[in-house]
Scaffold this active site. Structure first.
Site, PDB file in Angstrom:
ATOM      1  N   HIS A  56       3.889  21.065 -33.332  1.00 57.40           N
ATOM      2  CA  HIS A  56       4.219  20.747 -34.731  1.00 57.40           C
ATOM      3  C   HIS A  56       3.546  21.728 -35.677  1.00 57.40           C
ATOM      4  O   HIS A  56       3.949  21.883 -36.815  1.00 57.40           O
ATOM      5  CB  HIS A  56       3.832  19.297 -35.073  1.00 57.40           C
ATOM      6  CG  HIS A  56       2.358  19.055 -35.101  1.00 57.40           C
ATOM      7  ND1 HIS A  56       1.592  19.023 -33.958  1.00 57.40           N
ATOM      8  CD2 HIS A  56       1.499  18.862 -36.130  1.00 57.40           C
ATOM      9  CE1 HIS A  56       0.326  18.810 -34.295  1.00 57.40           C
ATOM     10  NE2 HIS A  56       0.250  18.718 -35.605  1.00 57.40           N
ATOM     11  N   ARG A  57       2.488  22.381 -35.184  1.00 56.24           N
ATOM     12  CA  ARG A  57       1.904  23.508 -35.907  1.00 56.24           C
ATOM     13  C   ARG A  57       1.769  24.638 -34.892  1.00 56.24           C
ATOM     14  O   ARG A  57       1.484  24.406 -33.730  1.00 56.24           O
ATOM     15  CB  ARG A  57       0.538  23.141 -36.490  1.00 56.24           C
ATOM     16  CG  ARG A  57       0.626  21.904 -37.375  1.00 56.24           C
ATOM     17  CD  ARG A  57      -0.519  21.805 -38.307  1.00 56.24           C
ATOM     18  NE  ARG A  57      -0.352  22.697 -39.441  1.00 56.24           N
ATOM     19  CZ  ARG A  57      -1.018  22.560 -40.596  1.00 56.24           C
ATOM     20  NH1 ARG A  57      -1.865  21.580 -40.739  1.00 56.24           N
ATOM     21  NH2 ARG A  57      -0.825  23.405 -41.584  1.00 56.24           N
ATOM     22  N   ASP A  88      -9.145  19.510 -38.770  1.00 57.33           N
ATOM     23  CA  ASP A  88      -8.309  20.200 -39.750  1.00 57.33           C
ATOM     24  C   ASP A  88      -8.078  21.670 -39.444  1.00 57.33           C
ATOM     25  O   ASP A  88      -8.259  22.534 -40.308  1.00 57.33           O
ATOM     26  CB  ASP A  88      -8.955  20.072 -41.136  1.00 57.33           C
ATOM     27  CG  ASP A  88      -7.950  19.505 -42.120  1.00 57.33           C
ATOM     28  OD1 ASP A  88      -6.776  19.404 -41.756  1.00 57.33           O
ATOM     29  OD2 ASP A  88      -8.345  19.176 -43.253  1.00 57.33           O
ATOM     30  N   LYS A 146      -2.880  23.790 -23.278  1.00 58.10           N
ATOM     31  CA  LYS A 146      -3.938  24.024 -22.292  1.00 58.10           C
ATOM     32  C   LYS A 146      -3.287  24.489 -21.009  1.00 58.10           C
ATOM     33  O   LYS A 146      -2.117  24.191 -20.762  1.00 58.10           O
ATOM     34  CB  LYS A 146      -4.714  22.732 -22.027  1.00 58.10           C
ATOM     35  CG  LYS A 146      -6.076  22.942 -21.429  1.00 58.10           C
ATOM     36  CD  LYS A 146      -7.112  23.227 -22.494  1.00 58.10           C
ATOM     37  CE  LYS A 146      -8.506  23.262 -21.935  1.00 58.10           C
ATOM     38  NZ  LYS A 146      -9.508  23.155 -22.990  1.00 58.10           N
ATOM     39  N   SER A 153     -12.524  29.639 -32.894  1.00 54.18           N
ATOM     40  CA  SER A 153     -11.347  30.370 -32.429  1.00 54.18           C
ATOM     41  C   SER A 153     -10.369  30.583 -33.594  1.00 54.18           C
ATOM     42  O   SER A 153      -9.728  31.630 -33.699  1.00 54.18           O
ATOM     43  CB  SER A 153     -10.623  29.592 -31.325  1.00 54.18           C
ATOM     44  OG  SER A 153     -11.247  29.818 -30.090  1.00 54.18           O
TER      45      SER A 153
HETATM   46  P1  NAD Z   1     -18.631  26.210 -17.473  1.00 50.71           P
HETATM   47  O1  NAD Z   1     -17.818  26.511 -16.290  1.00 50.71           O
HETATM   48  O2  NAD Z   1     -19.256  27.317 -18.233  1.00 50.71           O
HETATM   49  O3  NAD Z   1     -19.826  25.196 -17.083  1.00 50.71           O
HETATM   50  C1  NAD Z   1     -19.608  23.996 -16.382  1.00 50.71           C
HETATM   51  C2  NAD Z   1     -20.952  23.428 -15.951  1.00 50.71           C
HETATM   52  O4  NAD Z   1     -20.731  22.133 -15.389  1.00 50.71           O
HETATM   53  C3  NAD Z   1     -21.676  24.250 -14.906  1.00 50.71           C
HETATM   54  O5  NAD Z   1     -23.063  24.265 -15.184  1.00 50.71           O
HETATM   55  C4  NAD Z   1     -21.432  23.480 -13.607  1.00 50.71           C
HETATM   56  O6  NAD Z   1     -22.469  23.658 -12.661  1.00 50.71           O
HETATM   57  C5  NAD Z   1     -21.399  22.050 -14.136  1.00 50.71           C
HETATM   58  N1  NAD Z   1     -20.648  21.155 -13.241  1.00 50.71           N
HETATM   59  C6  NAD Z   1     -19.388  21.337 -12.768  1.00 50.71           C
HETATM   60  N2  NAD Z   1     -19.051  20.298 -11.980  1.00 50.71           N
HETATM   61  C7  NAD Z   1     -20.111  19.467 -11.970  1.00 50.71           C
HETATM   62  C8  NAD Z   1     -20.377  18.233 -11.335  1.00 50.71           C
HETATM   63  N3  NAD Z   1     -19.488  17.646 -10.540  1.00 50.71           N
HETATM   64  N4  NAD Z   1     -21.573  17.653 -11.559  1.00 50.71           N
HETATM   65  C9  NAD Z   1     -22.499  18.235 -12.339  1.00 50.71           C
HETATM   66  N5  NAD Z   1     -22.301  19.394 -12.984  1.00 50.71           N
HETATM   67  C10 NAD Z   1     -21.135  20.007 -12.783  1.00 50.71           C
HETATM   68  O7  NAD Z   1     -17.689  25.320 -18.414  1.00 50.71           O
HETATM   69  P2  NAD Z   1     -17.812  25.114 -19.985  1.00 50.71           P
HETATM   70  O8  NAD Z   1     -16.999  26.156 -20.671  1.00 50.71           O
HETATM   71  O9  NAD Z   1     -19.241  24.928 -20.365  1.00 50.71           O
HETATM   72  O10 NAD Z   1     -17.014  23.737 -20.177  1.00 50.71           O
HETATM   73  C11 NAD Z   1     -17.619  22.472 -19.928  1.00 50.71           C
HETATM   74  C12 NAD Z   1     -16.756  21.379 -20.533  1.00 50.71           C
HETATM   75  O11 NAD Z   1     -16.604  21.614 -21.931  1.00 50.71           O
HETATM   76  C13 NAD Z   1     -15.326  21.265 -19.988  1.00 50.71           C
HETATM   77  O12 NAD Z   1     -14.926  19.918 -20.004  1.00 50.71           O
HETATM   78  C14 NAD Z   1     -14.508  22.053 -20.985  1.00 50.71           C
HETATM   79  O13 NAD Z   1     -13.152  21.681 -20.994  1.00 50.71           O
HETATM   80  C15 NAD Z   1     -15.226  21.660 -22.272  1.00 50.71           C
HETATM   81  N6  NAD Z   1     -15.016  22.581 -23.394  1.00 50.71           N
HETATM   82  C16 NAD Z   1     -15.339  23.891 -23.270  1.00 50.71           C
HETATM   83  C17 NAD Z   1     -15.168  24.749 -24.360  1.00 50.71           C
HETATM   84  C18 NAD Z   1     -15.572  26.199 -24.327  1.00 50.71           C
HETATM   85  O14 NAD Z   1     -15.541  26.847 -25.384  1.00 50.71           O
HETATM   86  N7  NAD Z   1     -16.001  26.743 -23.207  1.00 50.71           N
HETATM   87  C19 NAD Z   1     -14.612  24.250 -25.550  1.00 50.71           C
HETATM   88  C20 NAD Z   1     -14.294  22.894 -25.630  1.00 50.71           C
HETATM   89  C21 NAD Z   1     -14.508  22.071 -24.538  1.00 50.71           C
END
Ligand code: NAD
Length: 475
Positions: A67-68, A101, A108, A365
């Site tokens: 939608h955007r 906002d 994804k 972003s």
């Molecule tokens: P990443 O891969 O950099 O880090 C993930 C971490 O989680 C690692 O330290 C890993 O060892 C740990 N991990 C993975 N499975 C595990 C388990 N079963 N038990 C315990 N620890 C575990 O990932 P990230 O970019 O830090 O993303 C983490 C979360 O944040 C995800 O849900 C992602 O969707 C969300 N997220 C990330 C961003 C971003 O900018 N990177 C933005 C929004 C949301």
């Protein structure tokens, strides 16, 4: 799906949570499904020939709502990636953008792969080929769909993807805006690398700044008085832990990674731990802490705030009763299952939801995307001008008062803002505004009933999305 049904997948869990908020809205028949269903999902499979073998890889990109435009959201490289994850995470992106906002739709995607098993040369070939598959189907472009890093991807992958897009579309002046989370040298923005962790910090600051929110949740004292456990020590978890310790002086008592966790009642030096993990690849053997191989048991230890920053479903039916934290700040996407969410709410545990807490990544972003379209770094035009203006003000005050302005005030007034200052200011503003709105909505809705933050967040998002979609005759 009825309230009492137990959702089986990540997507169902998100859908249940959205349904709860939809219950507060008067919607025409069919509107629920129209808003919740993904606009489109693509699955691609492609072979890669390595020196001694051929392997076939499978990937997905889901657009939950266009939608955007562009639709925005990360690319995840993980062995557990599948279509359900792509759809659930894309939906979260739509709601997230609306809450803070940001004028994007939600998307994804990802690849089913264990990146640990491949060397850099192999990862580059796989990533470029995946990007090529998505680009040729218009699932990556500055105007329509813009990926960013997520679990298993980083600046490195974003650089490869951007270059692949540029090679296919050399005529597109805006090619740099085809991905965000790029290295600064390739058009990335200062502050994006740590933006999600920084946003987690700003979310918690906003919560503690609003005295009534913290009091209602049973807190005494400020953020600096709290003991925090963080699950996940990757991009999000590490920066969140570091900033909360460095700036807010909170005590980080537990840190968990996939191969174990560490705990210390006296607090853990996050920078030293990060350094140790970088050198040795594990937290085992780090001095002055207790190492627990089954690291996730640390989430059950006593603390004030639990920050799940790893993967979805970390808090579930089997461990929810052992969680002792009073506040859960969901830095990961979907860390509480629907059942855990219900159980925690019943016990009066406050949850700051993922769609708000981890929005820092998409907020910055958005700044990066705008910077790429304008082809100029933020602050470039005005920095020296602001500096000169500040100097004039200081000189005028000194002339009129016959006194010198203290050095620290002079420095603050005379310093023109750099890009990183503007990014932090914009991120802080977005997180504060969204918190204020959530806090207001939860108190104002529904005849004296105080809503939980997740329902309030979804209500805000749904109203915006439904308004936009009905204006566009999409519902
Ligand atoms: P990443 O891969 O950099 O880090 C993930 C971490 O989680 C690692 O330290 C890993 O060892 C740990 N991990 C993975 N499975 C595990 C388990 N079963 N038990 C315990 N620890 C575990 O990932 P990230 O970019 O830090 O993303 C983490 C979360 O944040 C995800 O849900 C992602 O969707 C969300 N997220 C990330 C961003 C971003 O900018 N990177 C933005 C929004 C949301």
């Amino acid at each position: 799906m009825s309230e009492s049904e137990v959702p089986e997948t990540f997507r169902d869990s998100v859908s249940h949570m959205v349904d709860r908020a939809m219950g507060y809205l008067d919607l025409p028949e069919g509107a629920r499904e129209a808003v919740k269903t993904c606009d489109s999902v693509i699955q691609v499979s492609f072979p890669i020939r390595f020196r001694d073998r051929i392997e076939v890889f499978k990937g997905w990109r889901a657009v939950h709502s266009a939608h955007r435009l562009p639709a925005k959201g990360g690319l995840r490289f993980s062995p557990t990636m599948d279509q359900d994850h792509a759809e659930a995470l894309a939906a979260l992106m739509t709601y997230k953008c609306a809450i803070v906002d940001i004028p994007f739709g939600g998307s994804k995607g990802g690849l089913r792969i264990d990146p640990q098993k491949y060397n850099e040369w192999e990862m580059e070939r796989i990533t470029r080929r995946f990007a090529h598959e998505l680009i040729q189907r218009d699932y990556i472009s500055p105007a329509q769909n813009v990926p960013a890093p997520d679990v298993g991807t980083s600046q490195r992958e974003m650089a490869w993807i951007m270059e692949t897009y540029r090679d296919r579309h050399p005529e597109d002046l805006d090619h740099a805006a085809s991905v965000t989370g790029k290295p600064v040298e390739l058009g990335g923005i200062r502050g994006r690398l740590e933006a999600t962790g920084r946003g987690v910090q700003y979310a918690l600051q906003a919560f503690f700044r609003e005295g009534s929110a913290a009091r209602e949740a049973g807190f005494e004292g400020g953020l600096g008085d709290q003991r925090i456990i963080i699950q996940g020590f990757g991009n999000v978890g590490y920066y969140a832990a570091r900033f909360l310790q460095e700036d807010d002086h909170a005590k980080i008592v537990g840190v968990i990674k996939s191969d174990g966790g560490v705990y210390s009642e006296d607090g853990i030096d996050i920078e030293a731990l990060h350094d140790y993990v970088r050198r040795s690849g594990t937290m085992e053997g780090f001095a002055g802490v207790e190492f627990v191989r089954d690291g996730n048991r640390i989430m059950e230890r006593e603390c004030d705030i639990l920050i799940p920053a790893a993967l979805e479903g970390a808090i579930h039916r089997d461990n929810v009763d052992q969680i002792q934290a009073r506040l859960i700040a969901e830095a990961a996407n979907g860390p509480c299952t629907w059942e855990a969410d219900q159980a925690l709410r019943d016990r009066g545990v406050t949850i700051l939801p993922d769609v708000y807490v981890n929005a820092g990544g998409v907020i910055v972003s958005y700044f990066e995307w705008v910077r790429n379209l304008s082809h100029m770094r933020f602050g470039r035009l005005e920095r020296r001008y602001d500096q000169a203006q500040g100097q004039h003000i200081v000189s005028a005050i000194e002339m009129m008062t016959n006194e010198s302005v203290p050095e620290w005030i002079r420095d603050a007034v005379v310093r023109g803002a750099e890009e990183i200052d503007l990014v932090r200011s914009g991120l802080d503003d977005a997180m504060r505004e969204a918190f204020r709105e959530m806090h207001e909505v939860r108190e104002m809705e529904s005849n004296g009933e105080v809503l939980d933050y997740r329902t309030a967040a979804y209500l805000i998002a749904l109203r915006k999305i439904i308004r936009a979609r009905s204006d566009l005759k999409l519902i």
